[in-house]
Design a protein around this motif. Structure first.
Motif, PDB file in Angstrom:
ATOM      1  N   TYR A 152       0.809  -1.217   0.000  1.00 45.74           N
ATOM      2  CA  TYR A 152       0.000   0.000   0.000  1.00 45.74           C
ATOM      3  C   TYR A 152       0.845   1.270   0.000  1.00 45.74           C
ATOM      4  N   THR A 153       2.132   1.168   0.251  1.00 45.54           N
ATOM      5  CA  THR A 153       2.939   2.359   0.444  1.00 45.54           C
ATOM      6  C   THR A 153       3.519   2.879  -0.869  1.00 45.54           C
ATOM      7  N   THR A 154       4.150   4.056  -0.790  1.00 51.64           N
ATOM      8  CA  THR A 154       4.839   4.687  -1.908  1.00 51.64           C
ATOM      9  C   THR A 154       6.335   4.530  -1.708  1.00 51.64           C
ATOM     10  N   PHE A 155       7.092   4.379  -2.803  1.00 56.74           N
ATOM     11  CA  PHE A 155       8.521   4.068  -2.694  1.00 56.74           C
ATOM     12  C   PHE A 155       9.391   5.303  -2.484  1.00 56.74           C
ATOM     13  N   ARG A 156       9.285   6.274  -3.409  1.00 63.90           N
ATOM     14  CA  ARG A 156      10.159   7.453  -3.431  1.00 63.90           C
ATOM     15  C   ARG A 156       9.299   8.703  -3.534  1.00 63.90           C
TER      16      ARG A 156
END
Length: 347
Positions: A152-156
């Motif tokens: 569910y998260t964002t990388f950069r």
């Protein structure tokens, strides 16, 4: 392509200049990676997009990294990395290709500078986020474009201030703050600040981690993501697991960030000679649902890797039209399957 001359990029230029002025204590490394795959895609529902075969970029990039010693125990470092969408012949991310609100898409993968010393590392700019590094990265090992979707998260994210503590008896803490403008330009598209906290513990070849990703107000009040991960390597065998759950004010069932949505990933990897076999099973509610990912990597030379993968999702997360990306997301496809073969050439 025009890249704005921000204070961050000027700082990175100073780091590079320092590297050339004091070569004995510094390093500057230019690099690139061409990652391209041929894929056969079968969406479950073909009313909008039929079965197709096409080329797709698998996150090619060009970059430069530098570091220099400022004093005993203190160094400065920086990195600038451009995405290359080789399949579409454009300098942009193959996933975040742009939309109406941000037509240019993601034109930088990384652009940050920082300081590292006895009290840890402090960095600012577009960089890998602590939550991804601690929670999602242990199960994000595949070589194709379809890696990394089962989270569910964002990388950069740009405009991020991050701190990583030194390791103390196996424990390590990290924190990150992202300003509103950077968060809104990320794939999350949320016009609010973002904060992350992680705590990890390493014992030999075993690593455990917990994390909180406070994603800011997306229009329904609280919007938090909690995660746990565990990984262990024994010889040629690597095992990892990840668990995430949303705590949000979004009570509408079935959405991406609905309250109580959960993600569970189990991954196994085994290396024999130049071949690495990978298997991941995941259940990501509201984003792919039941996911199966199989892969075989063959390290043909030190700089050339060949890979074959099979990806299956029962609801839409990654599958889209040929060479499409984030702006082409279409839930009506209802998932599908992909068989692909590709290469990674590092230079």
């Amino acid at each position: 392509m025009n890249i704005p001359c921000t204070p961050l990029l000027r700082t990175l230029a100073l780091v590079l200049a320092a590297g050339t002025a004091a070569a004995q204590d510094s390093s500057v490394d230019f690099y690139g990676s061409l990652r391209l795959q041929a894929e056969s895609v079968q969406p479950d529902r073909t009313q909008r997009v039929g079965d197709y075969s096409a080329w797709r970029d698998a996150y090619s990039r060009l970059g430069v990294r530098a570091q220099t010693t400022l004093a005993p125990g203190l160094s400065a470092y920086g990195q600038l990395e451009l995405p290359v969408d080789a399949a579409n012949l454009k300098l942009r991310d193959p996933y975040d290709q742009g939309d109406t609100a941000r037509p240019e898409g993601q034109r930088l993968r990384l652009a940050y500078a920082g300081l590292r010393g006895r009290y840890g590392a402090l960095s600012y700019g577009q960089q890998w986020l602590p939550y991804y590094n601690a929670i999602a990265a242990p199960v994000d090992l595949f070589s194709s474009y379809y890696s990394g979707f089962a989270t569910y998260t964002t990388f950069r994210v740009a405009d991020t201030l991050a701190y990583v503590s030194p390791e103390f008896q196996g424990w390590q803490f990290a924190y990150a703050y992202t300003g509103r403008e950077g968060h809104e330009r990320s794939t999350s598209r949320i016009a609010d600040a973002r904060r992350q906290y992680t705590l990890g513990y390493t014992y030999g070849e075993t690593r455990l981690a917990a994390g909180l990703d406070d994603r800011g107000d997306a229009g329904y009040g609280r919007n938090r993501l909690y995660g746990l991960s565990a990984s262990h390597r024994t010889g040629a065998l690597y095992l990892a697991a990840k668990y995430e759950t949303f705590d949000t004010g979004n009570t509408t069932p079935g959405g991406f960030a609905s309250d109580g949505n959960r993600a569970l990933n189990l991954l196994a990897s085994y290396t024999a000679g130049r071949n690495t076999f990978k298997l991941m099973r995941a259940k990501v509610e509201g984003w792919g649902e039941h996911i199966t990912h199989l892969g075989l990597d063959h390290q043909y030379t030190d700089s050339l890797k060949l890979f074959v993968e099979y990806y299956r999702e029962t609801e839409t997360a990654a599958i889209t039209r040929p060479r499409g990306g984030l702006n082409d997301y279409d839930a009506s496809l209802s998932g599908g399957s992909v068989l692909l073969a590709g290469l990674r050439w590092d230079f």
